[in-house]
Design an enzyme around this catalytic site. Structure first.
Site, mmCIF file in Angstrom:
data_model
loop_
_atom_site.group_PDB
_atom_site.id
_atom_site.type_symbol
_atom_site.label_atom_id
_atom_site.label_comp_id
_atom_site.label_asym_id
_atom_site.label_seq_id
_atom_site.Cartn_x
_atom_site.Cartn_y
_atom_site.Cartn_z
ATOM 1 N N ASP A 175 -5.342 -15.882 -56.565
ATOM 2 C CA ASP A 175 -6.429 -15.700 -56.459
ATOM 3 C C ASP A 175 -7.143 -15.501 -55.549
ATOM 4 O O ASP A 175 -7.564 -15.729 -54.503
ATOM 5 C CB ASP A 175 -7.196 -17.202 -57.042
ATOM 6 C CG ASP A 175 -7.138 -16.692 -58.631
ATOM 7 O OD1 ASP A 175 -6.568 -16.502 -59.059
ATOM 8 O OD2 ASP A 175 -8.148 -18.669 -59.033
ATOM 9 N N TYR A 178 -11.049 -12.447 -56.849
ATOM 10 C CA TYR A 178 -12.274 -13.180 -58.081
ATOM 11 C C TYR A 178 -12.929 -11.228 -58.467
ATOM 12 O O TYR A 178 -14.392 -11.896 -58.379
ATOM 13 C CB TYR A 178 -12.973 -13.647 -57.830
ATOM 14 C CG TYR A 178 -12.962 -14.967 -57.499
ATOM 15 C CD1 TYR A 178 -11.714 -15.872 -55.968
ATOM 16 C CD2 TYR A 178 -13.013 -16.094 -58.392
ATOM 17 C CE1 TYR A 178 -10.823 -16.517 -56.131
ATOM 18 C CE2 TYR A 178 -11.827 -17.046 -58.413
ATOM 19 C CZ TYR A 178 -11.598 -17.571 -56.941
ATOM 20 O OH TYR A 178 -10.248 -18.770 -57.250
ATOM 21 N N HIS A 301 -8.040 -28.127 -64.240
ATOM 22 C CA HIS A 301 -6.615 -27.430 -64.244
ATOM 23 C C HIS A 301 -5.538 -28.539 -64.306
ATOM 24 O O HIS A 301 -4.736 -28.622 -63.673
ATOM 25 C CB HIS A 301 -6.614 -27.083 -63.189
ATOM 26 C CG HIS A 301 -7.247 -25.851 -63.390
ATOM 27 N ND1 HIS A 301 -8.430 -24.505 -63.718
ATOM 28 C CD2 HIS A 301 -8.279 -25.609 -61.957
ATOM 29 C CE1 HIS A 301 -8.979 -24.048 -63.468
ATOM 30 N NE2 HIS A 301 -9.117 -23.914 -62.058
ATOM 31 N N VAL A 329 -6.709 -25.310 -57.862
ATOM 32 C CA VAL A 329 -7.892 -26.039 -57.820
ATOM 33 C C VAL A 329 -8.669 -26.161 -56.508
ATOM 34 O O VAL A 329 -8.248 -26.083 -55.415
ATOM 35 C CB VAL A 329 -7.332 -27.971 -57.506
ATOM 36 C CG1 VAL A 329 -8.127 -28.846 -57.748
ATOM 37 C CG2 VAL A 329 -6.093 -27.540 -59.427
HETATM 38 FE FE FE2 Z 1 -7.073 -19.984 -60.406
#
Ligand code: FE2
Ligand code: NAG
Ligand code: NAG
Ligand code: NAG
Length: 434
Positions: A175, A178, A301, A329
């Site tokens: 990640d 974004y 999650h 998380v």
């Molecule tokens: Fe993620």
């Protein structure tokens, strides 16, 4: 004036002692807005979004983007400013996404390089000089670790704290930008991280936010793969979504949570072969990073890593993995050594560090009571630091962004399993046989 200056400096020193408010009284900050960053440079032909990554022993991949499609994929470099004694030519790529056309994305591998050495380099025979430091060939080595970065005011705060610490390499368990389909956000992310990512290697793996599938086209990870090329070919992998590398005395495996991982998958076969190659005499430390955690006592999650864990956990256990780092998380959690759902002295220490500062905010709800395998958990933005001191000892610390200050909030020593009785040769061989 001087006194004020000194005070400000102290606040920003990378702290070495536990300090600040305890987790309980800490008022959780709200998410911060996505920064608005210029993603077009002033002079459009200068290199932009420069970042570097390890590319096999003693080599580094330099990646940058130009608007000028004729700009050459050449890096000139040397150990003194402005004196480029070597030059390497590489490759370039680009991609289209609906109405968006990416710039020319250049990837140039340079080397062989000396270890623990500063190099000065210029990209595309044009624009400013950058400098990088290669990692040391031996311990000690320090890693900055943070996942789920995004590009908000909190991301900026996290990156500022990292830049004030001494470290050799940046590890990012998924990640990144974004961008979520808005391709120009990949460019602004590249601009945001350039000051850090052009000076120290960034070794990343993919998260769910890298998966941008357009209906009817199977072009998942198109932007990620084009922009963040990792040394997968160098490590015998056929996919940029999983690979491994060695640095100082550590063998580091970056797995992919968002590609096939079952026992018949290519990733599984590659992992097994990669683990079989690990020589714990040469690399006493064995680390694994991926995005979706296998152990997680946060409500966010829950269970998302379970299928992958069912497929691969015993392989990692048999190989004696020391540390397992995940993101996803948006909180920090440190686990005991665990295996098969229980505390186990021969399992890896699991850490979740998805608290880089993205726009989605923090995951604040944890299971109560705390499971026996969970040691420390807190929903705050921050980053981790792993210093491998020698072949047997490493020191982990987690630094919370206490408002805008970096506060060392959790720390502990880890000892490598390489010299423990855990790696039972016989059992390992049986598992590894075809
Ligand atoms: Fe993620
Ligand atoms: C694009 O790059 C080429 C090769 O370096 C150069 O000759 C040309 O002037 C550049 N074009 C612009 C508009 O900067
Ligand atoms: C790396 O270089 C620094 C400064 O030149 C030195 O202090 C340090 O001991 C070196 N580290 C290793 C592992 O060689
Ligand atoms: C490794 O580092 C630890 C912690 O500093 C120290 O106690 C230990 O003696 C070192 N081991 C070796 C072999 O140098």
């Amino acid at each position: 004036m001087e006194f004020i200056g000194a005070t400000i400096l102290l606040v920003f020193l990378c702290p070495s002692a536990i300090g600040g408010r305890s987790g309980e009284d800490y008022v959780r900050p709200l998410p911060r807005e996505t920064l608005s960053l210029p993603w077009r440079p002033v002079r459009s032909s200068d290199p932009q979004q420069v970042h570097i990554s390890l590319a096999g022993i003693n080599h580094m991949r330099i990646t940058w983007i130009t608007d000028n499609k004729s700009s050459p994929s050449i890096v000139k470099y040397g150990t003194s400013p402005g004196e480029y004694t070597s030059s390497s030519q590489g490759e370039s790529t680009s991609y289209k996404y609906l109405f968006y056309n990416s710039g020319k994305i250049h990837h140039v591998v340079i080397g062989p390089l000396e270890s623990n050495t500063t190099y000065f380099y210029q990209c595309g025979e044009q624009g400013p000089e950058f400098q990088l430091k290669t990692p040391p060939a031996e311990f000690p080595i320090t890693f900055a670790v943070v996942g789920d970065l995004g590009q908000t005011g909190w991301t900026k705060s996290t990156l500022d704290h990292i830049s004030q610490c001494k470290y050799d390499l940046h590890l990012l368990p998924g990640d990144l930008s974004y961008a979520d389909y808005q391709q120009h956000l990949w460019d602004s992310f590249g601009t945001l991280v350039q000051p850090l990512a052009s000076t120290r290697p960034w070794m990343v793996t993919e998260g769910n936010h890298e998966k941008e599938s357009i209906l009817f086209f199977e072009s998942r990870f198109q932007a990620y793969n084009a922009r963040w090329k990792m040394p997968y070919q160098e490590s015998g992998s056929t996919s940029n979504l999983y690979y491994s590398f060695e640095v100082a005395g550590a063998h580091i495996i970056m797995l992919g949570s968002y590609t096939d991982y079952d026992e018949n998958s290519e990733q599984y076969a590659w992992l097994k072969a990669d683990l079989a190659k690990v020589d714990r005499e040469k690399t006493p430390w064995l680390l694994v990073l991926l995005h979706a955690p296998w152990y997680n006592s946060n409500w966010a999650h829950q269970g998302e890593g379970e299928a992958m864990m069912a497929s691969m956990e015993s392989l990692l256990y048999a190989a004696g993995v020391d540390i397992f780092i995940a993101g996803h998380v948006h909180a920090y959690e440190r686990m005991e050594r665990v295996f098969n759902g229980r505390v186990d002295p021969c399992g890896p220490v699991h850490i979740t560090i998805g608290d880089g500062g993205n726009r989605e905010g923090l995951a604040q709800r944890f299971f109560k009571p705390k499971p026996e395998w969970s040691v420390f958990r807190e929903a705050s933005f921050g980053h981790g630091k792993l210093k491998i001191v020698n072949s047997t000892h490493a020191f982990w610390s987690w630094h919370r962004n206490d408002n805008d200050e970096s506060v060392n909030s959790d720390e502990f020593w880890i000892t490598s399993l390489s010299t423990s009785g855990c790696i039972v040769r016989k059992g390992w061989k049986i598992l590894m046989s075809p």
